[in-house]
Design an enzyme around this catalytic site. Structure first.
Site, PDB file in Angstrom:
ATOM      1  N   CYS A 169       0.646  -1.353   0.202  1.00 13.01           N
ATOM      2  CA  CYS A 169       0.507   0.378  -0.064  1.00 13.01           C
ATOM      3  C   CYS A 169       0.750   1.022   0.501  1.00 13.01           C
ATOM      4  O   CYS A 169       1.337   1.748   0.864  1.00 13.01           O
ATOM      5  CB  CYS A 169      -1.167   0.068   1.466  1.00 13.01           C
ATOM      6  SG  CYS A 169      -1.970  -1.408   1.341  1.00 13.01           S
TER       7      CYS A 169
ATOM      8  N   GLY B 210       4.892   7.287  -1.370  1.00 11.68           N
ATOM      9  CA  GLY B 210       5.532   5.846  -1.507  1.00 11.68           C
ATOM     10  C   GLY B 210       7.013   7.274  -0.761  1.00 11.68           C
ATOM     11  O   GLY B 210       7.734   6.977  -1.036  1.00 11.68           O
TER      12      GLY B 210
ATOM     13  N   ASP C  26      -1.295   0.786  -5.426  1.00 13.55           N
ATOM     14  CA  ASP C  26      -2.129   1.255  -4.504  1.00 13.55           C
ATOM     15  C   ASP C  26      -2.838   1.350  -5.395  1.00 13.55           C
ATOM     16  O   ASP C  26      -3.095   1.570  -6.517  1.00 13.55           O
ATOM     17  CB  ASP C  26      -1.423   3.042  -4.103  1.00 13.55           C
ATOM     18  CG  ASP C  26      -2.360   3.544  -3.372  1.00 13.55           C
ATOM     19  OD1 ASP C  26      -1.245   3.239  -2.161  1.00 13.55           O
ATOM     20  OD2 ASP C  26      -3.364   4.044  -3.378  1.00 13.55           O
TER      21      ASP C  26
ATOM     22  N   CYS D 188      -0.146   3.979  11.331  1.00  8.64           N
ATOM     23  CA  CYS D 188       0.362   6.350  11.956  1.00  8.64           C
ATOM     24  C   CYS D 188      -1.397   5.750  12.862  1.00  8.64           C
ATOM     25  O   CYS D 188      -1.791   6.739  12.825  1.00  8.64           O
ATOM     26  CB  CYS D 188       0.212   6.619  11.210  1.00  8.64           C
ATOM     27  SG  CYS D 188      -1.297   6.347   9.931  1.00  8.64           S
TER      28      CYS D 188
END
Ligand code: SAM
Length: 303
Positions: free
Chosen positions: A110, A114, A134, A233
């Protein structure tokens, strides 16, 4: 808010793109521009005291330079020329820890926009094959620009659903390393308006967590896979430790790798092999990293 205060206390991290330059050359360049190099930090605490044009080498990651929270490199020549990548320290952990070999075959599942792909390419010295997928065409086009500027050439971009990539297809037969950084709630990102908020919609978290587990299980189906790094995250266990535990339960042929012993913040519950990152402990965004490795048995390679 507390969140805003935390955002101000996080230093600014800049990754040196070793495909285009060296840490030494960047330090020299910045010194000539009036920046003041303070040497390599010895403790995380040292990074709290940066101000003005002071900067340091990071405590943990060699290619990372650290500046005060107010520094902004978006208009700097070294950024525009692709010598510097503006990337939080925590988000540099996945590629650093996956550490694919020069010439290896690697998947970034994913990948857009980049930053981790370009980091992987730097670790691989632009040799080998880096398959990057992606779903989002717009993010992929941003990614092409970023990779071009960064001088990455070993990649192959595909606008494709990773879950539909066939692990048994011949082109992936030598893939031994996968970096999986799937969509998540983003609850660890301090600059998002509702970053870190406790009010995450339960249903949304549930859906994300199911998707993340699906991706992780899919990654383990590549026949030659040795290691996968899983990162988010997010600060929610539901997207982190719980995904990893569920995956291990389903895939007894894999085990967790004990990551980065000197890293202070560990996965919650029993998953201390994994890493956490936070504004308070590691002076980064909130982040989670796990590495799963195929178990080898004594009979492996003999049959
Ligand atoms: N690794 C990227 C980086 O470091 O720059 C950030 C990746 S971001 C957290 C997650 C990405 O997953 C998004 O760009 C999203 O479009 C993509 N994505 C979501 N579902 C996907 C799927 N099924 N297959 C491939 N990519 C997907």
């Amino acid at each position: 808010s507390v969140q805003d205060k935390n955002a101000h206390s996080i230093p600014r991290y800049v990754r040196v793109n070793t495909l285009k330059t060296t840490v030494e050359d960047v330090i020299d360049y910045l010194k000539r521009e009036g920046y003041s190099y303070q040497g390599t930090a010895r403790r995380i605490e040292d990074l709290r005291h940066l101000s003005g044009k002071m900067f340091m080498g990071d405590v943990h990651l060699r290619d990372l330079l650290v500046f005060s929270a107010k520094m902004d490199f978006h208009n700097h020549y070294l950024y525009k020329a692709g010598h510097l990548i503006l990337q939080d320290k925590a988000s540099c952990l996945p590629a650093y820890l996956l550490d694919p070999p020069v010439g290896g075959h690697v998947i970034d599942a994913c990948a857009a926009p980049g930053n981790k792909t370009s980091h992987l390419a730097a670790v691989m010295k632009n040799k080998g094959k880096l398959f990057a997928f992606d779903l989002d065409a717009k993010r992929l086009s941003t990614m092409s620009t970023l990779l071009l500027r960064a001088g990455v050439t070993c990649h192959q971009l595909a606008n494709q659903d990773f879950l539909k990539v066939d692990p048994l297809a011949p082109e992936y037969k030598d893939v031994k390393h996968i970096l999986l950084d799937p969509s998540c709630s983003g609850s660890g990102m301090v600059c998002l308006p509702d970053g870190g908020s406790e009010e995450q919609d339960g249903e949304r978290l549930q859906a994300l967590s199911a998707f993340q587990l699906h991706c992780l299980n899919h990654a383990l189906r590549f026949p030659q896979l040795q290691r996968v790094v899983y990162s988010t995250c997010s600060i929610h266990s539901q997207e982190n430790e719980e995904v990893v535990s569920a995956c291990l339960e389903k895939n007894p042929g894999f085990r967790l790798v004990h990551l980065f012993p000197e890293w202070p913040e560990r996965g919650h519950g029993p998953l201390t092999q994994c890493l956490r990152a936070s504004t308070t402990e590691t002076l980064t965004h909130g982040f989670f990293v796990a590495m799963l490795e195929r178990q080898t048995t004594p009979s492996d390679g003999e049959s």
